[in-house]
Design a protein around this motif. Structure first.
Motif, PDB file in Angstrom:
ATOM      1  N   ASP A  98      -3.605   4.039   0.077  1.00  0.00           N
ATOM      2  CA  ASP A  98      -4.227   3.985   1.401  1.00  0.00           C
ATOM      3  C   ASP A  98      -5.576   4.702   1.444  1.00  0.00           C
ATOM      4  O   ASP A  98      -6.255   4.683   2.472  1.00  0.00           O
ATOM      5  N   VAL A 137       5.968  -1.414   7.895  1.00  0.00           N
ATOM      6  CA  VAL A 137       6.342  -0.203   7.166  1.00  0.00           C
ATOM      7  C   VAL A 137       7.678  -0.408   6.473  1.00  0.00           C
ATOM      8  O   VAL A 137       8.613  -0.970   7.055  1.00  0.00           O
ATOM      9  N   VAL A 159       0.840  -1.193   0.000  1.00  0.00           N
ATOM     10  CA  VAL A 159       0.000   0.000   0.000  1.00  0.00           C
ATOM     11  C   VAL A 159       0.878   1.246   0.000  1.00  0.00           C
ATOM     12  O   VAL A 159       1.650   1.470   0.948  1.00  0.00           O
ATOM     13  N   LYS A 160       0.756   2.062  -1.041  1.00  0.00           N
ATOM     14  CA  LYS A 160       1.476   3.335  -1.072  1.00  0.00           C
ATOM     15  C   LYS A 160       0.834   4.293  -0.070  1.00  0.00           C
ATOM     16  O   LYS A 160      -0.384   4.465  -0.058  1.00  0.00           O
ATOM     17  N   SER A 161       1.669   4.901   0.760  1.00  0.00           N
ATOM     18  CA  SER A 161       1.157   5.773   1.808  1.00  0.00           C
ATOM     19  C   SER A 161       2.110   6.950   1.999  1.00  0.00           C
ATOM     20  O   SER A 161       3.222   6.972   1.456  1.00  0.00           O
ATOM     21  N   ARG A 191      -3.746   4.658   7.605  1.00  0.00           N
ATOM     22  CA  ARG A 191      -3.137   3.361   7.903  1.00  0.00           C
ATOM     23  C   ARG A 191      -3.835   2.680   9.072  1.00  0.00           C
ATOM     24  O   ARG A 191      -4.026   1.450   9.071  1.00  0.00           O
ATOM     25  N   PHE A 231       3.160  -1.073   4.180  1.00  0.00           N
ATOM     26  CA  PHE A 231       2.930   0.300   3.745  1.00  0.00           C
ATOM     27  C   PHE A 231       4.239   0.880   3.196  1.00  0.00           C
ATOM     28  O   PHE A 231       5.276   0.839   3.882  1.00  0.00           O
TER      29      PHE A 231
END
Length: 341
Positions: A190, A152, A96-98, A106, A128
């Motif tokens: 996200d 992360v 997931v790009k965040s 998140r 993430f």
């Protein structure tokens, strides 16, 4: 006029007429070429897809986006525990790009669709993918999240629209080095609702699932010369892109990762991440499977439609929680039960 001079004049007129016809024919052919582009310069790459031949000039990319071409992936938080653990069910990784500032997004994802578990014989785990922010508070919160959840990966990439392509490139390297056991990888953002309980049956029921890239496939999309997705003619003079999966959500099988990573070593980094993946997939010789249930564009906001979708882009935090609860806790749609195990 002498006979010899007349013959010479007639010959010259015939030659001139032939030249005019030839030039006119060439001009028509140029106009009819679907992707009429300047001749590629030295070192240019040519990528044919059966309809068009796409040309990328690395010198043009270095001139306009030097930081994208020169960056070397450096992890500040390596995420080396995301895919560890004893052997078990096949792994579906939700990548997931965040943004560092998106801690609330998140948190919502971890409470709903991104929480780890086993669904329908697949182990589901989220990671993430984050760059750096100039705001120390955001970075401190991110560090605490990483310590608590271990989900992360942080690179020393400044968060920006164009740098999303660097996340794409660095993630391919990360998977190869630290998560090669992932059987399938869902790539998304996200700010959306993701539906792993629908993705898992899809993977089990699709015969060639491990041989193609799955998504909402954009076929020869038009190049924009203005706005957020602007690409200059100097960088890419052609009018259309190769096919690519819309960046809001798509699935990569494990077998595609080495070929994509190898392509990323020779294809210049394009400033739009979904188009960049399209160039990598074309260079790697990979195929696609289109499915409209990757709802990366607008959809009527009805609960049961979420249950049928694999991903719905642009969903608010509160709505994502409502949908998850309605589908899998309150079971307010026919056919929707408890989460499969």
């Amino acid at each position: 006029m002498k006979r010899g001079s007349a013959r010479m004049l007639m010959l010259m007129l015939m030659i001139g007429g032939a030249l005019i016809w030839l030039l006119h024919t060439v001009r028509i052919k140029v106009r009819q070429t679907p992707q009429g582009t300047p001749c590629p310069g030295p070192g240019s790459l040519e990528l044919p897809d059966g309809t068009f031949t796409f040309r990328l000039d690395p010198a043009a990319f270095r001139a306009e986006f030097p930081q994208l071409q020169s960056y070397r992936c450096r992890e500040l938080i390596p995420g080396d525990g995301v895919c560890t653990g004893p052997p078990g069910p096949p792994l579906l990784l939700l990548a997931v790009k965040s943004h560092p500032a998106s801690s609330a997004r998140r948190a919502t994802a971890r409470r709903t669709w991104a929480r780890p578990g086993v669904l329908g014989g697949y182990r589901v785990r989220a990671v993430f993918l984050v760059g750096v922010s100039p705001e120390p508070r955001h970075m401190a919160l991110l560090g605490r999240e990483s310590g608590l959840y271990g989900d992360v990966v942080l690179w020393d990439i400044a968060e920006s629209h164009h740098n999303l392509s660097l996340k794409e490139r660095c993630f391919l390297r990360w998977v190869g080095a630290r998560c090669g056991q992932a059987d399938f990888i869902f790539k998304g953002d996200d700010d959306e609702f993701v539906n792993p309980p629908a993705l898992v049956p899809y993977l089990r029921q699709t015969p060639d699932a491990s041989h193609v890239i799955h998504g909402n496939i954009q076929r020869h999309a038009v190049v924009f010369r203005g706005g957020k997705y602007r690409v200059s003619s100097a960088l890419f003079p052609q009018d259309t892109y190769p096919d690519f999966p819309a960046g809001g959500g798509f699935l990569l099988p494990r077998a595609s990762v080495p070929a994509l990573a190898a392509a990323s070593e020779r294809i210049p980094v394009f400033p739009l991440d979904d188009v960049y993946l399209g160039f990598l997939a074309l260079a790697a010789g990979l195929r696609y499977r289109h499915d409209a249930r990757f709802r990366v564009y607008g959809m009527k906001d009805e609960l049961c439609l979420y249950g049928e979708a694999f991903v719905v882009h642009g969903v608010s935090l509160g709505r994502a929680e409502e949908v998850w609860r309605g589908l899998y806790t309150e079971r307010r749609c026919n056919g929707m039960g408890p989460l499969p195990s």
